[in-house]
Design an enzyme around this catalytic site. Sequence first.
Site, PDB file in Angstrom:
ATOM      1  CD  GLU A 194      78.582  10.617 -17.173  1.00 26.09           C
ATOM      2  OE1 GLU A 194      78.222  10.711 -18.357  1.00 26.09           O
ATOM      3  OE2 GLU A 194      79.240  11.491 -16.596  1.00 26.09           O
ATOM      4  CB  ALA A 228      68.613  21.023 -13.253  1.00 28.08           C
ATOM      5  N   GLY A 229      68.897  17.556 -12.374  1.00 29.88           N
ATOM      6  CA  GLY A 229      69.794  16.421 -12.537  1.00 29.88           C
ATOM      7  C   GLY A 229      69.581  15.775 -13.885  1.00 29.88           C
TER       8      GLY A 229
END
Length: 380
Positions: free
Chosen positions: A360, A128-129
């Site tokens: 990010e 899960a990025g």
Amino acid sequence: MNFEFSEEHRLLREAVRDFAEKEIKPYGREYDEKAEYPWDILRKAAKLGYIGADLPEEYGGQNLDYLACVIISEEFCRADSGIGSALMTATLGCPMLKYFGSEEQKKYLPPVTSGKTTSAIAITEPNAGSDVAAIQCKAEKTDGGWILNGTKTFITNGSISDWVVVLAKTKPKAGYKGISAFIVETNWEGYEARRIKKMGLNCHDTAEVYLKNVFVPKENLVGTENAGFYQLMRFFNESRVGVAAIQLGMAIGAYERALEYAKQRKAFGKPLIEHQAIQFKLADMWKDIEAARLLTYKAAWLIDKGKPNPALSSAAKLFASEVAVKVMYEAVQIFGGYGYSKEYDVERYYRDARVGTIYEGTSEIQRLIIGRVLAGKIRF
């Protein structure tokens, strides 16, 4: 519309640049080769108030605006891509406590602003990025608190910080509406971290974190239960502008080194900069840097106005990070074979800048966010 800095911002830039030239720039290659976190430089920067400068004074900050933080990031990373960005990511866990933490929880902030430790925020997982709602780390209620289990990866400062803000599922079937944030002290039983070796940013600490039945007291829940995703969106509105500033500083640093080299190096009987092919490269580098700077400054200005714009924050991060990669490529090209050598800084900048389009939120995710805002699916 005023494009000039205030006197305070101008003086801040001068002071930060002086510090960065003396205390950061000479040590970039050394820390890259040692692959060690620059603790001594962090503490020097902290003494001058450059770490967590936007935090309230009662927690060791300077209560400066976000544009001031952008200026500090730009100057630090202009001096060195690795050390500069390591210093500016020392406070990664702090915004969640600044905006959503209780007064008791804010006791974690002063050790960071003083340079005694760094902080971290653990979001990404092996599976899960970009899709935050897909995280599998679980927090189950128990007497007096929560039990956390799961694995986090690519966590900046994960193995050197005294505390980490961990995002975990508190309502597994609720998707993004079932995520909460917790403060986890890294010396607690069940917390383990393993440092990850990377292509660049070698003096950063990047870790895989294992949470095995970690007990977290109830008072370490940050804000409201199941509100973690919404807190994170506020975090990203600022952190993405912070990444833009870091990447902008890297681009400036590489450009200035390439410009100076082009003035000194001769080919075919005259300096490189007198060759039109090189002039065109430098002109495009300068043009893109100026555009990235304006976009980043505007996004920071909106944050300071209390009107953070998710589309503009994403645009700043997207554009500045892609400009940095482009500038690094051309800087290495201008240096020729020497640009591929560790003898010159642009080789290190090239490696360090590449991850900017990934962490990010990838460039693809930034475009998706901007598109959804334009389509009216995300409102602000």
